[in-house]
Enzyme design. Sequence first.
Site, PDB file in Angstrom:
ATOM      1  N   ASP A 185       0.842  -1.200   0.000  1.00  0.00           N
ATOM      2  CA  ASP A 185       0.000   0.000   0.000  1.00  0.00           C
ATOM      3  C   ASP A 185       0.875   1.248   0.000  1.00  0.00           C
ATOM      4  O   ASP A 185       0.670   2.190  -0.789  1.00  0.00           O
ATOM      5  CB  ASP A 185      -0.907  -0.020   1.242  1.00  0.00           C
ATOM      6  CG  ASP A 185      -1.999   1.038   1.192  1.00  0.00           C
ATOM      7  OD1 ASP A 185      -2.175   1.693   0.144  1.00  0.00           O
ATOM      8  OD2 ASP A 185      -2.700   1.200   2.212  1.00  0.00           O
TER       9      ASP A 185
ATOM     10  N   ASP B  48       2.003   3.909  -3.523  1.00  0.00           N
ATOM     11  CA  ASP B  48       1.840   5.370  -3.567  1.00  0.00           C
ATOM     12  C   ASP B  48       3.158   6.047  -3.935  1.00  0.00           C
ATOM     13  O   ASP B  48       3.188   7.008  -4.707  1.00  0.00           O
ATOM     14  CB  ASP B  48       1.338   5.892  -2.216  1.00  0.00           C
ATOM     15  CG  ASP B  48      -0.175   5.784  -2.071  1.00  0.00           C
ATOM     16  OD1 ASP B  48      -0.782   5.004  -2.836  1.00  0.00           O
ATOM     17  OD2 ASP B  48      -0.748   6.470  -1.200  1.00  0.00           O
TER      18      ASP B  48
END
Length: 358
Positions: A246, A250
């Site tokens: 996760d 990004d």
Amino acid sequence: MSQYRIAAIPGDGIGKEVIAAGIEVLDALAARNGGFSFEFESFDWGSDYYKKHGVMMPSDGLEKLKPFDAIYFGAVGAPDVPDHVTLWGLRLAICQPFDQYANVRPTRILPGIQSPLRDVGAKDLDWVIVRENSEGEYSGVGGRVHKGLPIEVAQDVSIMTRPGVERIIRFAFKLAQSRPRKLLTVVTKSNAQRHAMVMWDEIAEEIAAEFPDVTWDKMLVDAMTMRMTMKPGTLDTIVATNLHADILSDLAAALAGSLGIAPTANLNPEGTYPSMFEPIHGSAFDITGKGIANPVGTFWTGAMMLDHLGEREAAAQLMRAVEMVTADPALHTPDLGGTSTTRRVTDAVIAAVQGRNT
């Protein structure tokens, strides 16, 4: 002609704007292609729904979604609703019961977009990050006791199961095997997390024997951030836990130019349940309603959905149209340093699909 039933869940913030744009583009693509069509059904679930009903989606929401071929999801989150309520009430409430265990996030530098990394171009940064999406740090196991007292305790337990780790690592090896470089990097933190992360490393060793044509290595997650920024060309396919991937995805999107261009597929590879496709940029309430949200991530997500549905040539056609548009700096939205709008970018992609993109 194939007809695909798609559940559209715009959700919150700019999700409503970009999913509307994505539906326009996908309908235009289907009309141009002639071999398939879409039947979209929209669901108004999200923070506004929560404020009216006390839940992010109705109790029979999953039953409503089961018959669909795929789910096209916008964003979730609002400034006046706690983040854990919105996430666990909608996105994770769909991902986990539908066993969408493989979160796939491609990252590459599209034409006309400049990476913040000096002298790094498209040939140097072309990755796919595979995120375990069903357990790990987001298992939801834990709790709080003595809330508000000096002795308060809060606990989140990361759950790693052998079947869960085996299936995501095997999925990642197969994906790496399908890509030209046949290269996989397994990311853990096994020096500090000496039980579950060590099990990840051991399982990776076991499964690697099934894929002798795939070159693989492993990295600690902190060292991986350095490698992504300093040596991007050494990476191709990456697999990591729910939390680690996760965060890394990004970073990857930012290194490719903007969070606004990044897509995601939440896959149930066996097809037992519908898979869900979403851009990763979030609800972005700071620009909501201004008409400047970048829809490229949503279009790329739509291409991933097409590929999942078996419409591979249409997926490639859509990506060619997207790349034609990103190549023109006049069509860059503010997140890419430009002044264009959601409407202009959408119209340009539709024009590319309908006319010049063959």
